[in-house]
Design a protein around this motif. Structure first.
Motif, PDB file in Angstrom:
ATOM      1  N   SER A  27       0.838  -1.186   0.000  1.00 29.26           N
ATOM      2  CA  SER A  27       0.000   0.000   0.000  1.00 29.26           C
ATOM      3  C   SER A  27       0.879   1.243   0.000  1.00 29.26           C
ATOM      4  O   SER A  27       2.081   1.173  -0.222  1.00 29.26           O
ATOM      5  N   CYS A  28       0.289   2.390   0.242  1.00 26.57           N
ATOM      6  CA  CYS A  28       1.041   3.630   0.411  1.00 26.57           C
ATOM      7  C   CYS A  28       0.553   4.291   1.694  1.00 26.57           C
ATOM      8  O   CYS A  28      -0.432   3.853   2.285  1.00 26.57           O
ATOM      9  N   TRP A  29       1.259   5.360   2.113  1.00 27.35           N
ATOM     10  CA  TRP A  29       0.894   6.063   3.339  1.00 27.35           C
ATOM     11  C   TRP A  29       0.710   7.539   3.031  1.00 27.35           C
ATOM     12  O   TRP A  29       1.090   8.422   3.789  1.00 27.35           O
ATOM     13  N   GLN A  30       0.120   7.760   1.862  1.00 20.39           N
ATOM     14  CA  GLN A  30      -0.096   9.115   1.347  1.00 20.39           C
ATOM     15  C   GLN A  30      -1.449   9.103   0.633  1.00 20.39           C
ATOM     16  O   GLN A  30      -1.716   8.218  -0.175  1.00 20.39           O
ATOM     17  N   SER A  31      -2.280  10.085   0.940  1.00 19.36           N
ATOM     18  CA  SER A  31      -3.552  10.163   0.206  1.00 19.36           C
ATOM     19  C   SER A  31      -3.297  10.774  -1.169  1.00 19.36           C
ATOM     20  O   SER A  31      -2.190  11.221  -1.454  1.00 19.36           O
ATOM     21  N   MET A  32      -4.299  10.818  -2.009  1.00 21.26           N
ATOM     22  CA  MET A  32      -4.123  11.186  -3.430  1.00 21.26           C
ATOM     23  C   MET A  32      -3.496  12.571  -3.624  1.00 21.26           C
ATOM     24  O   MET A  32      -3.959  13.565  -3.076  1.00 21.26           O
ATOM     25  N   THR A  33      -2.437  12.630  -4.426  1.00 25.00           N
ATOM     26  CA  THR A  33      -1.824  13.923  -4.769  1.00 25.00           C
ATOM     27  C   THR A  33      -2.386  14.384  -6.116  1.00 25.00           C
ATOM     28  O   THR A  33      -2.966  13.598  -6.861  1.00 25.00           O
ATOM     29  N   SER A  34      -2.135  15.658  -6.440  1.00 26.32           N
ATOM     30  CA  SER A  34      -2.610  16.187  -7.732  1.00 26.32           C
ATOM     31  C   SER A  34      -1.957  15.425  -8.884  1.00 26.32           C
ATOM     32  O   SER A  34      -2.561  15.182  -9.918  1.00 26.32           O
ATOM     33  N   PHE A  35      -0.704  15.025  -8.683  1.00 21.87           N
ATOM     34  CA  PHE A  35       0.051  14.292  -9.701  1.00 21.87           C
ATOM     35  C   PHE A  35      -0.617  12.944 -10.004  1.00 21.87           C
ATOM     36  O   PHE A  35      -0.829  12.571 -11.146  1.00 21.87           O
ATOM     37  N   GLN A  36      -0.985  12.235  -8.916  1.00 21.20           N
ATOM     38  CA  GLN A  36      -1.642  10.925  -9.103  1.00 21.20           C
ATOM     39  C   GLN A  36      -3.007  11.088  -9.761  1.00 21.20           C
ATOM     40  O   GLN A  36      -3.416  10.264 -10.581  1.00 21.20           O
ATOM     41  N   GLY A  86      -4.344   9.287 -13.217  1.00 22.58           N
ATOM     42  CA  GLY A  86      -5.473   8.360 -13.144  1.00 22.58           C
ATOM     43  C   GLY A  86      -5.255   7.256 -12.106  1.00 22.58           C
ATOM     44  O   GLY A  86      -5.857   6.190 -12.200  1.00 22.58           O
ATOM     45  N   HIS A  87      -4.385   7.517 -11.108  1.00 22.62           N
ATOM     46  CA  HIS A  87      -4.176   6.520 -10.050  1.00 22.62           C
ATOM     47  C   HIS A  87      -5.352   6.560  -9.072  1.00 22.62           C
ATOM     48  O   HIS A  87      -6.018   7.571  -8.916  1.00 22.62           O
TER      49      HIS A  87
END
Ligand SMILES: [Fe+2]
Ligand SMILES: [Fe+2]
Length: 501
Positions: free
Chosen positions: A463-472, A476-477
């Motif tokens: 998983s990741c430990w970061q919520s959605m960034t503008s880049f993602q 389309g992540h």
């Protein structure tokens, strides 16, 4: 002054954008030139020196300088690398050598890569009457070759035509759309991968009956004699405003058996290993406008924050960390371990082992048990296969890490298409060749959580430990943050603990 303006205008008309040092020194004859080779002042100075110039190295240092990472001293003087931590053995981890890279290193690298993959295919029973491309004309029916895919096109009749090559020559191969199984495999073939082909030859063209991939063998699932647990993480992204501190703190408190239900506490009690597959910090300047999305704008302080948090994990748990594309090392793979001036605080943690990306480590060995081979790869090449391989793109793309990881295992290579990642050639041993066969293949990068099996290998996308960034959002992540895949090494049962609630 007017001459300069005219020069710039004339060149712009030709679609050529020039730098200020060129404008200072250009003369009027430049406007009428048809073939232009435009060199910066720095390039001309280098060319005027005696001896050869290592352009790859220069570009690399320039890129690192622009990212603020030039002249990184090794940490070996500050905190010597532990050769071994309890229960862990490093199988493959790559350091940057001082060797200057030139074209011959790429040639040697591709040759080495071909022979490594060819050795896996040679002797496979499906490849009857194996011969070289040069000799194929003398035995035209029921013949097999092993080749590197140089080109792939669709013919007028919608068949697939490959051009494959081995050290003796090139061969055109037709894979017919009338053979459904074969055609399905053929659509996924990427340039530069090494495959075996059997078929027959007519008029200099080979008509394929079967395609054979290097693949991994089918073996029994390995199980530890002791109940121990492995947790897989990646993409912590310390320093990002979107870093999920509360969720990460809940994870830390779980490792200390201070939270979770009875079963989860038992898992924490017997947790022996944590693998972290890259993007430990968010980094600086990784994508446009990133600066405004950082809560810590100093790279070293990002690693300090990460080290402070990881130091709260009990020391009996070994943490193995490899870098990713957001980390403070070069982008080209293999990326060296995070042992430089930015990452000093991480390197000083007693229970942390820093390895390269990719890397292979063995964990959990006992007196009568060989342990588990773990392959750590951040997953930078994954984007390419999501975009370019039909069976992945049309069946879920970024949501199907299992398909991407299957695809790579079958090809025994982490970047079978050369352009799928940045490669620094390692002529003696292709770092991206998958060997040994992993019991656990742990990756990240796409910020999704999945656990699956392919033959006797467990595929984990952490998983990741970061919520959605503008880049993602632009890419389309669809991240699934704060989930922790945990595996019981005695039973190989896997579960996902969700800290995102
Ligand atoms: Fe990431
Ligand atoms: Fe990444």
């Amino acid at each position: 002054m007017n001459d300069k303006k005219e020069n710039v205008a004339a060149l712009l008309k030709k679609g050529i954008l020039v730098s200020p040092d060129f404008v200072d020194e250009a003369n009027s004859s430049i406007q009428s030139s048809e073939d232009l080779l435009v060199l910066s002042r720095e390039s001309r100075q280098l060319l005027s020196r005696p001896g050869s110039v290592n352009w790859m190295e220069i570009e690399k240092v320039r890129a690192m300088h622009e990212r603020g990472m030039a002249d990184l001293p090794s940490l070996d003087d500050i905190a010597p690398a532990p050769a071994k931590l309890a229960g862990v053995e490093i199988i493959n981890s790559y350091e940057i050598t001082n060797q200057k890279t030139n074209v011959s290193h790429f040639t040697a690298y591709f040759s080495r890569r071909f022979h490594l993959l060819e050795s896996l295919l040679r002797g496979r029973p499906e490849l009857k009457n194996l011969t070289s491309v040069m000799r194929i004309g003398s035995s035209p029916s029921n013949v097999s070759i092993i080749g590197l895919v140089q080109d792939k096109i669709e013919t007028k009749n919608k068949n697939i035509m490959l051009t494959v090559e081995d050290p003796t020559g090139q061969q055109r191969v037709i894979l017919s759309r009338n053979r459904a199984d074969l055609y399905r495999e053929a659509r996924d073939i990427v340039t530069d991968e090494v495959i075996g082909i059997s078929g027959s030859c007519r008029d200099g063209v080979m008509f394929a009956n079967a395609v054979v991939f290097p693949d991994i063998p089918s073996v029994d699932l390995k199980k530890s004699p002791e109940e121990e647990y492995l947790a897989c993480m990646s993409d912590l992204h310390f320093g990002s405003k979107k870093f999920m501190a509360d969720e990460f703190n809940r994870f830390i408190s779980w490792t200390n058996m201070e939270s979770g239900n009875a079963k989860q506490k038992r898992m924490a009690e017997k947790l022996k290993y944590i693998l972290i597959a890259g993007d430990v910090v968010d980094g600086i300047g990784v994508y446009a406008d990133q600066f405004s999305e950082l809560s810590i704008t100093d790279l070293k302080k990002q690693y300090d924050a990460c080290a402070r948090a990881l130091s709260e994990i009990p020391e009996r748990i070994t943490i193995i960390i490899s870098p990713g594309n957001h980390d403070a090392v070069r982008m080209a793979e293999p990326q060296p371990p995070l042992r430089n001036a930015f990452t000093e605080s991480l390197a000083k943690l007693k229970n942390v082992l820093l390895v390269s990306n990719p890397a292979a480590v063995r964990i959990g060995a006992k007196e009568n048990f060989p342990g588990f081979n773990c392959l750590l790869y951040h997953g930078y090449s994954f984007d390419h296969y999501v975009a370019n391989v039909d069976s992945i793109r049309l069946n879920g793309g970024y949501d199907r890490a299992d398909l991407i990881m299957n695809f790579l295992l079958k090809r025994r290579h982490l970047a079978p298409a050369h352009t799928s990642t940045l490669i620094s050639p390692t002529p003696e041993n292709d770092a991206l060749f998958i060997d040994p066969v992993p019991d656990f293949f742990v990756a990240g990068h796409i910020h999704r959580t999945s656990i699956s099996n392919y033959k006797a290998t467990t595929l984990v996308n952490s998983s990741c430990w970061q919520s959605m960034t503008s880049f993602q959002e632009r890419l389309g992540h669809n991240p699934q943050p704060a989930r922790l895949p945990v595996i019981n090494l005695k039973t190989r049962d896997a579960s996902i603990i969700n800290f995102n609630k």
